[in-house]
Write a protein that holds these residues in place. Structure first.
Motif: not given
Length: 433
Positions: A351-371
């Motif tokens: 559905l998209t182009e084959p270019h991506y990056v995983l962005v990992i962060d921490r909000v308070g004590t919870l890890d988050t993943l954004e693609v």
């Protein structure tokens, strides 16, 4: 076609006999010439005489990357410097670089191994091989270069970068085989499409792609866009450089050239050897290297070994495509995540182009993943509702595969940095806090 049929198609019993002979010589060499190895073996209560069977290999201590850094620059060399004719090194971005040395015989063996690799991709004396791996201290460029010359092919030593010129020379010189990282090959395919040069103006037939894990979905993407056969190759500087293993035209795993390397699969936690067919961490012992032999080197690459016969006629053990690295793996809320898993989902959906990056962060004590995922020019102009639907689809598929929720963010075309070497797939912002 097989470059060295007597060695690559050797009967298993004869191959194991050869391996044991070479293993004994290598262990004796490092014991007498490398104090660090001798001290490790003595601490384990071992001498070279204890190597009486291939099973005895597992009694030897492991070697890890930190050992190489601790003995920088030449502390693990088994040959005097007067016999070392070339040095290669890693970039050293996290401490001392990894330095490897080669004797004249080592370089001859390396050329032989890369000749086997290129032959797997159909190379011969009529081929034109364009080497898009970096030259210099990185092993990729020169490794592919001398292998191509060994085959008798014409070499285009362009190195990485200068993408428009790559395309021009590919067209003008009649390149038939491309050697580079898969992520850079994808960038070349994108640039070729934008250039408007018809594909039939190129003679390109095959590509040997390595230096980073890549998926079957990426293979299909490259083969479709470039209209080539995409062959996976494997190597690492610490063991040799490229030329440790290569797919054959059957594309059912990469043949490890076992007359030069003994592979193992271990459980990365318990460090216990695993049988054929089980997934774990790849470990290599070199059995012909003179300048810089390594004993049970932990690669951190995740794979599976298969000993069943291959239809191509080669008898060497095959390794599955590397599915990730134990040190590339990121842990998010207790879940192990590899970038290759995300790539597999994105490319299978299409559905998209084959270019991506995983962005990992921490909000308070919870890890988050954004693609972050790039979309095409056409899609970027679509209505917001359509974009949101695609984001939800990708998010649902990722959650099903990974077992955790990841926010998906579609980004505009060309906004994710292109790589001329190994692609950077992860931005971990947790380390900045």
């Amino acid at each position: 076609m097989i470059w060295n049929r007597p060695m690559e198609s050797m009967k298993r019993a004869d191959l194991e006999k050869l391996q044991l002979e070479r293993l004994k010589k290598t262990v004796e060499r490092v014991y007498h010439n490398v104090p660090a190895y001798r001290e490790k073996m003595q601490a384990a209560g071992l001498t070279p005489m204890d190597m009486q069977s291939l099973e005895d290999l597992r009694r030897l201590p492991f070697t890890v990357k930190q050992d190489l850094r601790d003995h920088y620059p030449f502390g693990l060399f088994a040959s005097p410097m007067r016999d070392i004719v070339r040095l290669h090194a890693s970039s050293g971005t996290t401490g001392n670089p990894i330095v490897v040395g080669y004797t004249r015989r080592d370089l001859d063996n390396w050329s032989e191994l890369m000749a086997r690799t290129l032959t797997c991709a159909g190379a011969n004396a009529d081929s034109v091989v364009q080497v898009g791996y970096g030259y210099g201290l990185f092993t990729g460029g020169l490794g592919a270069h001398y292998g191509a010359e060994k085959v008798g092919a014409t070499v285009v030593p362009i190195s990485g970068g200068n993408t428009k010129r790559q395309i021009k020379l590919m067209q003008d010189f009649g390149t038939t085989i491309l050697a580079c990282t898969p992520s850079y090959a994808l960038f070349l395919a994108e640039t070729l499409q934008e250039s408007g040069i018809p594909r039939d103006k190129l003679r390109l037939k095959a590509g040997i792609f390595g230096a980073e894990p890549w998926t079957e979905e990426m293979r299909r993407e490259l083969e479709y866009r470039l209209q080539i056969t995409a062959i996976d190759i494997y190597g690492l500087s610490e063991v040799m450089g490229p030329g440790v293993a290569s797919e054959c035209p059957v594309k059912n795993g990469l043949h490890i050239f076992e007359d030069h390397f003994i592979p193992e699969i271990i459980d990365p936690v318990t460090e216990e050897p695993l049988p054929y067919g089980e997934k774990g961490e790849l470990v290599f012992t070199t059995i012909t290297k003179e300048g810089f032999p390594v004993i049970r080197y932990r690669t951190r690459d995740i794979s599976v070994l298969h000993v069943e016969p291959c239809a191509c006629g080669r008898t060497h053990v095959r390794m599955s495509k590397v599915s990730g690295r134990t040190d590339d793996m990121v842990i998010i809320r207790g879940v192990n995540v590899f970038p290759s898993q995300v790539e597999s989902v994105l490319l299978s959906l299409g559905l998209t182009e084959p270019h991506y990056v995983l962005v990992i962060d921490r909000v308070g004590t919870l890890d988050t993943l954004e693609v972050w995922v790039e979309v095409s020019e056409k899609m970027f102009s679509d209505e917001i509702r359509s974009m949101e639907r695609i984001e939800r689809t990708i998010q649902r598929e990722l959650e099903s595969l990974l077992g955790l929720t990841a926010r998906v963010r579609l980004v505009e075309p060309k906004s994710i940095e292109r790589s001329e070497g190994k692609a950077k797939r992860v931005i971990d912002r947790r380390k900045l806090s």
